[in-house]
Design a protein around this motif. Structure first.
Motif, PDB file in Angstrom:
ATOM      1  N   ALA A   1       0.830  -1.205   0.000  1.00 17.12           N
ATOM      2  CA  ALA A   1       0.000   0.000   0.000  1.00 17.12           C
ATOM      3  C   ALA A   1       0.869   1.262   0.000  1.00 17.12           C
ATOM      4  O   ALA A   1       0.503   2.276  -0.593  1.00 17.12           O
ATOM      5  CB  ALA A   1      -0.923   0.006   1.217  1.00 17.12           C
ATOM      6  N   THR A   2       2.025   1.193   0.651  1.00 14.20           N
ATOM      7  CA  THR A   2       2.907   2.362   0.709  1.00 14.20           C
ATOM      8  C   THR A   2       3.688   2.527  -0.592  1.00 14.20           C
ATOM      9  O   THR A   2       3.820   3.631  -1.103  1.00 14.20           O
ATOM     10  CB  THR A   2       3.957   2.201   1.852  1.00 14.20           C
ATOM     11  N   LYS A   3       4.191   1.404  -1.098  1.00 11.41           N
ATOM     12  CA  LYS A   3       5.081   1.486  -2.269  1.00 11.41           C
ATOM     13  C   LYS A   3       4.350   1.727  -3.576  1.00 11.41           C
ATOM     14  O   LYS A   3       4.863   2.394  -4.467  1.00 11.41           O
ATOM     15  CB  LYS A   3       5.893   0.191  -2.393  1.00 11.41           C
ATOM     16  N   LEU A   4       3.144   1.143  -3.684  1.00 11.98           N
ATOM     17  CA  LEU A   4       2.450   1.224  -4.970  1.00 11.98           C
ATOM     18  C   LEU A   4       1.760   2.568  -5.176  1.00 11.98           C
ATOM     19  O   LEU A   4       1.179   3.128  -4.248  1.00 11.98           O
ATOM     20  CB  LEU A   4       1.394   0.130  -5.086  1.00 11.98           C
ATOM     21  N   THR A   5       1.836   3.034  -6.390  1.00 11.95           N
ATOM     22  CA  THR A   5       1.013   4.186  -6.777  1.00 11.95           C
ATOM     23  C   THR A   5       0.360   3.767  -8.088  1.00 11.95           C
ATOM     24  O   THR A   5       0.751   2.759  -8.688  1.00 11.95           O
ATOM     25  CB  THR A   5       1.862   5.451  -7.035  1.00 11.95           C
TER      26      THR A   5
ATOM     27  N   ARG B   1      -3.964 -10.564 -15.036  1.00  9.43           N
ATOM     28  CA  ARG B   1      -4.381  -9.310 -15.683  1.00  9.43           C
ATOM     29  C   ARG B   1      -3.169  -8.398 -15.846  1.00  9.43           C
ATOM     30  O   ARG B   1      -2.980  -7.769 -16.884  1.00  9.43           O
ATOM     31  CB  ARG B   1      -5.422  -8.582 -14.808  1.00  9.43           C
ATOM     32  N   ILE B   2      -2.340  -8.340 -14.787  1.00  9.41           N
ATOM     33  CA  ILE B   2      -1.141  -7.487 -14.830  1.00  9.41           C
ATOM     34  C   ILE B   2      -0.156  -8.018 -15.872  1.00  9.41           C
ATOM     35  O   ILE B   2       0.387  -7.262 -16.674  1.00  9.41           O
ATOM     36  CB  ILE B   2      -0.490  -7.413 -13.427  1.00  9.41           C
TER      37      ILE B   2
ATOM     38  N   VAL C   1      -4.223  -2.460 -12.839  1.00  5.58           N
ATOM     39  CA  VAL C   1      -5.188  -2.745 -11.779  1.00  5.58           C
ATOM     40  C   VAL C   1      -5.091  -1.571 -10.824  1.00  5.58           C
ATOM     41  O   VAL C   1      -4.012  -1.304 -10.297  1.00  5.58           O
ATOM     42  CB  VAL C   1      -4.835  -4.057 -11.052  1.00  5.58           C
ATOM     43  N   PRO C   2      -6.186  -0.827 -10.616  1.00 10.40           N
ATOM     44  CA  PRO C   2      -6.092   0.332  -9.732  1.00 10.40           C
ATOM     45  C   PRO C   2      -5.594  -0.086  -8.352  1.00 10.40           C
ATOM     46  O   PRO C   2      -6.053  -1.077  -7.785  1.00 10.40           O
ATOM     47  CB  PRO C   2      -7.529   0.853  -9.654  1.00 10.40           C
ATOM     48  N   LYS C   3      -4.605   0.664  -7.862  1.00 10.30           N
ATOM     49  CA  LYS C   3      -3.991   0.345  -6.589  1.00 10.30           C
ATOM     50  C   LYS C   3      -5.026   0.249  -5.471  1.00 10.30           C
ATOM     51  O   LYS C   3      -5.015  -0.679  -4.663  1.00 10.30           O
ATOM     52  CB  LYS C   3      -2.955   1.414  -6.257  1.00 10.30           C
TER      53      LYS C   3
ATOM     54  N   GLN D   1       0.898   5.023 -10.688  1.00 14.20           N
ATOM     55  CA  GLN D   1       1.915   5.203 -11.731  1.00 14.20           C
ATOM     56  C   GLN D   1       2.983   4.105 -11.677  1.00 14.20           C
ATOM     57  O   GLN D   1       3.882   4.078 -12.506  1.00 14.20           O
ATOM     58  CB  GLN D   1       2.613   6.575 -11.570  1.00 14.20           C
ATOM     59  N   SER D   2       2.880   3.219 -10.680  1.00 12.46           N
ATOM     60  CA  SER D   2       3.880   2.153 -10.575  1.00 12.46           C
ATOM     61  C   SER D   2       3.921   1.346 -11.863  1.00 12.46           C
ATOM     62  O   SER D   2       2.884   1.137 -12.503  1.00 12.46           O
ATOM     63  CB  SER D   2       3.536   1.195  -9.429  1.00 12.46           C
ATOM     64  N   SER D   3       5.118   0.891 -12.207  1.00 14.29           N
ATOM     65  CA  SER D   3       5.238   0.103 -13.434  1.00 14.29           C
ATOM     66  C   SER D   3       4.518  -1.232 -13.250  1.00 14.29           C
ATOM     67  O   SER D   3       4.364  -1.710 -12.121  1.00 14.29           O
ATOM     68  CB  SER D   3       6.711  -0.144 -13.755  1.00 14.29           C
ATOM     69  N   LEU D   4       4.128  -1.814 -14.365  1.00 20.88           N
ATOM     70  CA  LEU D   4       3.465  -3.128 -14.309  1.00 20.88           C
ATOM     71  C   LEU D   4       4.405  -4.160 -13.702  1.00 20.88           C
ATOM     72  O   LEU D   4       3.963  -5.069 -13.004  1.00 20.88           O
ATOM     73  CB  LEU D   4       3.034  -3.563 -15.708  1.00 20.88           C
ATOM     74  N   GLU D   5       5.702  -3.992 -13.938  1.00 18.76           N
ATOM     75  CA  GLU D   5       6.680  -4.929 -13.373  1.00 18.76           C
ATOM     76  C   GLU D   5       6.650  -4.860 -11.844  1.00 18.76           C
ATOM     77  O   GLU D   5       6.666  -5.880 -11.165  1.00 18.76           O
ATOM     78  CB  GLU D   5       8.115  -4.604 -13.847  1.00 18.76           C
ATOM     79  N   GLU D   6       6.613  -3.624 -11.345  1.00 19.23           N
ATOM     80  CA  GLU D   6       6.610  -3.412  -9.892  1.00 19.23           C
ATOM     81  C   GLU D   6       5.334  -4.010  -9.259  1.00 19.23           C
ATOM     82  O   GLU D   6       5.401  -4.731  -8.271  1.00 19.23           O
ATOM     83  CB  GLU D   6       6.706  -1.896  -9.608  1.00 19.23           C
TER      84      GLU D   6
END
Ligand code: FE2
Length: 148
Positions: free
Chosen positions: A37-41, A104-105, A111-113, A43-48
Protein backbone atom coordinates in the motif's frame (compact mmCIF):
# COMPACT_ATOMS: atom_id res chain seq x y z
CA UNK A 1 -18.89 7.12 6.54
CA UNK A 2 -17.03 4.27 4.98
CA UNK A 3 -14.06 2.46 6.42
CA UNK A 4 -10.80 3.73 4.99
CA UNK A 5 -9.16 0.61 3.66
CA UNK A 6 -6.25 2.68 2.35
CA UNK A 7 -4.90 3.09 5.85
CA UNK A 8 -2.27 0.57 6.87
CA UNK A 9 -3.69 -2.31 8.87
CA UNK A 10 -2.34 -2.24 12.40
CA UNK A 11 -2.00 -5.51 14.25
CA UNK A 12 -4.82 -5.70 16.78
CA UNK A 13 -5.19 -7.97 19.78
CA UNK A 14 -8.38 -9.39 18.30
CA UNK A 15 -6.43 -10.63 15.24
CA UNK A 16 -4.67 -13.11 17.49
CA UNK A 17 -5.70 -16.72 16.88
CA UNK A 18 -3.74 -17.81 19.97
CA UNK A 19 -1.52 -19.99 17.78
CA UNK A 20 1.94 -18.42 17.61
CA UNK A 21 3.00 -19.78 14.24
CA UNK A 22 -0.22 -18.66 12.54
CA UNK A 23 -0.11 -15.23 14.19
CA UNK A 24 3.52 -14.74 13.13
CA UNK A 25 2.62 -15.53 9.53
CA UNK A 26 -0.36 -13.18 9.68
CA UNK A 27 1.95 -10.41 10.87
CA UNK A 28 4.20 -11.03 7.86
CA UNK A 29 1.17 -10.90 5.54
CA UNK A 30 -0.08 -7.68 7.09
CA UNK A 31 3.39 -6.15 6.77
CA UNK A 32 3.56 -7.21 3.11
CA UNK A 33 0.17 -5.65 2.49
CA UNK A 34 1.08 -2.41 4.22
CA UNK A 35 4.31 -2.36 2.30
CA UNK A 36 2.42 -2.78 -0.96
CA UNK A 37 0.00 0.00 0.00
CA UNK A 38 2.91 2.36 0.71
CA UNK A 39 5.08 1.49 -2.27
CA UNK A 40 2.45 1.22 -4.97
CA UNK A 41 1.01 4.19 -6.78
CA UNK A 42 -1.22 4.19 -9.83
CA UNK A 43 1.92 5.20 -11.73
CA UNK A 44 3.88 2.15 -10.57
CA UNK A 45 5.24 0.10 -13.43
CA UNK A 46 3.46 -3.13 -14.31
CA UNK A 47 6.68 -4.93 -13.37
CA UNK A 48 6.61 -3.41 -9.89
CA UNK A 49 2.91 -4.24 -9.34
CA UNK A 50 3.44 -7.74 -10.75
CA UNK A 51 6.42 -8.33 -8.47
CA UNK A 52 4.45 -7.30 -5.38
CA UNK A 53 1.42 -9.40 -6.31
CA UNK A 54 3.64 -12.41 -7.05
CA UNK A 55 5.27 -11.98 -3.62
CA UNK A 56 1.83 -12.12 -2.05
CA UNK A 57 0.87 -15.18 -4.10
CA UNK A 58 4.03 -16.96 -2.91
CA UNK A 59 3.66 -16.09 0.74
CA UNK A 60 -0.07 -16.81 0.93
CA UNK A 61 0.57 -20.18 -0.70
CA UNK A 62 3.13 -20.99 2.01
CA UNK A 63 0.83 -19.66 4.75
CA UNK A 64 -2.27 -21.52 3.55
CA UNK A 65 -0.25 -24.75 3.41
CA UNK A 66 0.73 -24.21 7.06
CA UNK A 67 -2.90 -23.72 8.08
CA UNK A 68 -4.20 -26.58 5.97
CA UNK A 69 -1.59 -28.91 7.44
CA UNK A 70 -2.82 -27.87 10.91
CA UNK A 71 -6.43 -28.47 9.81
CA UNK A 72 -5.69 -32.11 9.02
CA UNK A 73 -3.07 -32.79 11.70
CA UNK A 74 -5.29 -31.38 14.43
CA UNK A 75 -8.36 -33.22 13.20
CA UNK A 76 -10.32 -30.03 12.54
CA UNK A 77 -11.53 -31.56 9.26
CA UNK A 78 -13.07 -34.54 11.02
CA UNK A 79 -14.37 -32.69 14.08
CA UNK A 80 -15.75 -29.69 12.14
CA UNK A 81 -16.02 -30.81 8.53
CA UNK A 82 -18.29 -27.98 7.39
CA UNK A 83 -16.06 -25.27 8.90
CA UNK A 84 -12.88 -26.92 7.64
CA UNK A 85 -14.26 -27.23 4.12
CA UNK A 86 -15.45 -23.63 4.12
CA UNK A 87 -12.07 -22.49 5.44
CA UNK A 88 -10.10 -24.28 2.74
CA UNK A 89 -12.63 -23.07 0.17
CA UNK A 90 -11.92 -19.48 1.21
CA UNK A 91 -8.19 -20.08 0.68
CA UNK A 92 -8.81 -21.50 -2.80
CA UNK A 93 -11.09 -18.64 -3.71
CA UNK A 94 -8.52 -16.09 -2.57
CA UNK A 95 -5.69 -17.76 -4.51
CA UNK A 96 -7.88 -17.86 -7.64
CA UNK A 97 -8.69 -14.16 -7.32
CA UNK A 98 -5.11 -13.07 -6.68
CA UNK A 99 -3.84 -15.20 -9.56
CA UNK A 100 -6.49 -13.63 -11.80
CA UNK A 101 -5.18 -10.19 -10.79
CA UNK A 102 -1.59 -11.30 -11.43
CA UNK A 103 -2.57 -12.55 -14.88
CA UNK A 104 -4.38 -9.31 -15.68
CA UNK A 105 -1.14 -7.49 -14.83
CA UNK A 106 0.95 -9.96 -16.84
CA UNK A 107 -1.30 -9.27 -19.80
CA UNK A 108 -0.53 -5.58 -19.52
CA UNK A 109 -3.70 -4.39 -17.78
CA UNK A 110 -3.55 -1.81 -15.05
CA UNK A 111 -5.19 -2.75 -11.78
CA UNK A 112 -6.09 0.33 -9.73
CA UNK A 113 -3.99 0.35 -6.59
CA UNK A 114 -6.93 1.24 -4.35
CA UNK A 115 -9.02 -1.62 -5.69
CA UNK A 116 -6.18 -4.08 -5.13
CA UNK A 117 -5.29 -2.93 -1.62
CA UNK A 118 -8.93 -2.70 -0.52
CA UNK A 119 -9.65 -6.23 -1.74
CA UNK A 120 -6.57 -7.73 -0.07
CA UNK A 121 -7.08 -5.88 3.24
CA UNK A 122 -10.76 -6.66 3.58
CA UNK A 123 -10.32 -10.32 2.64
CA UNK A 124 -7.44 -10.83 5.05
CA UNK A 125 -9.02 -9.12 8.05
CA UNK A 126 -12.39 -10.85 7.55
CA UNK A 127 -10.74 -14.25 7.11
CA UNK A 128 -8.52 -13.84 10.18
CA UNK A 129 -11.34 -12.58 12.38
CA UNK A 130 -13.71 -15.40 11.46
CA UNK A 131 -12.17 -18.52 9.99
CA UNK A 132 -8.63 -18.37 11.39
CA UNK A 133 -9.78 -17.46 14.88
CA UNK A 134 -12.25 -20.35 14.86
CA UNK A 135 -9.44 -22.71 13.82
CA UNK A 136 -7.14 -21.25 16.51
CA UNK A 137 -9.80 -21.67 19.19
CA UNK A 138 -10.28 -25.29 18.15
CA UNK A 139 -6.52 -25.96 18.30
CA UNK A 140 -6.19 -24.37 21.75
CA UNK A 141 -9.19 -26.26 23.05
CA UNK A 142 -7.78 -29.55 21.78
CA UNK A 143 -4.40 -28.80 23.37
CA UNK A 144 -6.08 -28.07 26.69
CA UNK A 145 -8.16 -31.25 26.58
CA UNK A 146 -5.05 -33.29 25.80
CA UNK A 147 -3.06 -31.83 28.67
CA UNK A 148 -5.70 -32.74 31.23
FE1 FE2 B 1 -6.99 -19.38 6.89
Amino acid sequence: MSVDLMQPIAWRVDFSTGVGMIDDQHRVLINMLNDAATKLTDQSSLEEVGRIVQGLVNYTDYHFKTEERAISEQGYDTARPVDAEAHIGQHRDFVDKVIAVRDRIRNGHRVPKDELVAFLSSWLTTHILHSDKALGAFMLDRKMRESR
